[in-house]
Write a protein that holds these residues in place. Structure first.
Motif, PDB file in Angstrom:
ATOM      1  N   GLN A 178      42.668  30.503  39.331  1.00 28.27           N
ATOM      2  CA  GLN A 178      43.287  30.275  38.016  1.00 28.27           C
ATOM      3  C   GLN A 178      43.926  31.556  37.488  1.00 28.27           C
ATOM      4  N   ILE A 179      43.236  32.684  37.626  1.00 30.06           N
ATOM      5  CA  ILE A 179      43.785  33.961  37.172  1.00 30.06           C
ATOM      6  C   ILE A 179      45.067  34.277  37.936  1.00 30.06           C
ATOM      7  N   PHE A 180      45.017  34.138  39.254  1.00 26.03           N
ATOM      8  CA  PHE A 180      46.170  34.454  40.090  1.00 26.03           C
ATOM      9  C   PHE A 180      47.351  33.540  39.768  1.00 26.03           C
ATOM     10  N   GLU A 181      47.095  32.245  39.678  1.00 26.97           N
ATOM     11  CA  GLU A 181      48.179  31.304  39.378  1.00 26.97           C
ATOM     12  C   GLU A 181      48.692  31.488  37.955  1.00 26.97           C
ATOM     13  N   GLY A 182      47.786  31.840  37.030  1.00 25.31           N
ATOM     14  CA  GLY A 182      48.185  32.097  35.648  1.00 25.31           C
ATOM     15  C   GLY A 182      49.095  33.306  35.514  1.00 25.31           C
ATOM     16  N   SER A 183      49.010  34.210  36.480  1.00 25.32           N
ATOM     17  CA  SER A 183      49.871  35.397  36.456  1.00 25.32           C
ATOM     18  C   SER A 183      51.201  35.130  37.155  1.00 25.32           C
ATOM     19  N   GLY A 184      51.391  33.891  37.598  1.00 26.27           N
ATOM     20  CA  GLY A 184      52.606  33.571  38.339  1.00 26.27           C
ATOM     21  C   GLY A 184      52.573  34.149  39.743  1.00 26.27           C
ATOM     22  N   THR A 241      51.481  37.138  40.522  1.00 29.98           N
ATOM     23  CA  THR A 241      51.840  38.558  40.538  1.00 29.98           C
ATOM     24  C   THR A 241      50.643  39.492  40.537  1.00 29.98           C
ATOM     25  N   TYR A 242      49.475  39.047  40.075  1.00 34.52           N
ATOM     26  CA  TYR A 242      48.312  39.930  40.013  1.00 34.52           C
ATOM     27  C   TYR A 242      47.716  40.105  41.401  1.00 34.52           C
ATOM     28  N   GLY A 243      47.405  41.350  41.724  1.00 31.00           N
ATOM     29  CA  GLY A 243      46.716  41.647  42.968  1.00 31.00           C
ATOM     30  C   GLY A 243      45.215  41.715  42.728  1.00 31.00           C
TER      31      GLY A 243
END
Length: 95
Positions: free
Chosen positions: A69-75, A77-79
């Motif tokens: 969810q965090i990764f997808e929420g960042s589009g 872009t978050y590593g």
């Protein structure tokens, strides 16, 4: 797939057992054949298929969902450093 003593060495044995089981339900391929092709014994498959889900596996699955969810929420872009930082801030990160 087999370790030095003949045991199955895969990163996620439960996922492999689920894959084997799905071949029968989705493609009518017998468990025996799929086990033979993948190089695992039928007894190994039945042991993992009938194994109850542990509390640790449930927690890991929940954590994987939060990370996704965090990764997808960042589009996308978050590593890992940013994801870990957000997990720690939410009280879910540990070393």
């Amino acid at each position: 797939m087999h370790g030095p003593l003949g045991e199955v060495t895969v990163p996620d044995p439960a996922a492999l057992a689920a894959f084997i089981g799905n071949q029968r339900t989705e493609h009518c391929v017998p468990h025996r054949l799929v086990c033979r092709v993948l190089g695992v014994s039928e007894s190994w498959f039945y042991k993992w298929r009938d194994k109850p889900t542990t509390a640790r596996e449930i927690r890991r699955g929940q954590l994987a969902d939060v990370i996704r969810q965090i990764f997808e929420g960042s589009g996308g872009t978050y590593g890992s450093p940013k994801v870990w930082l957000l997990l720690v801030r939410a009280g879910r990160g540990s070393r």
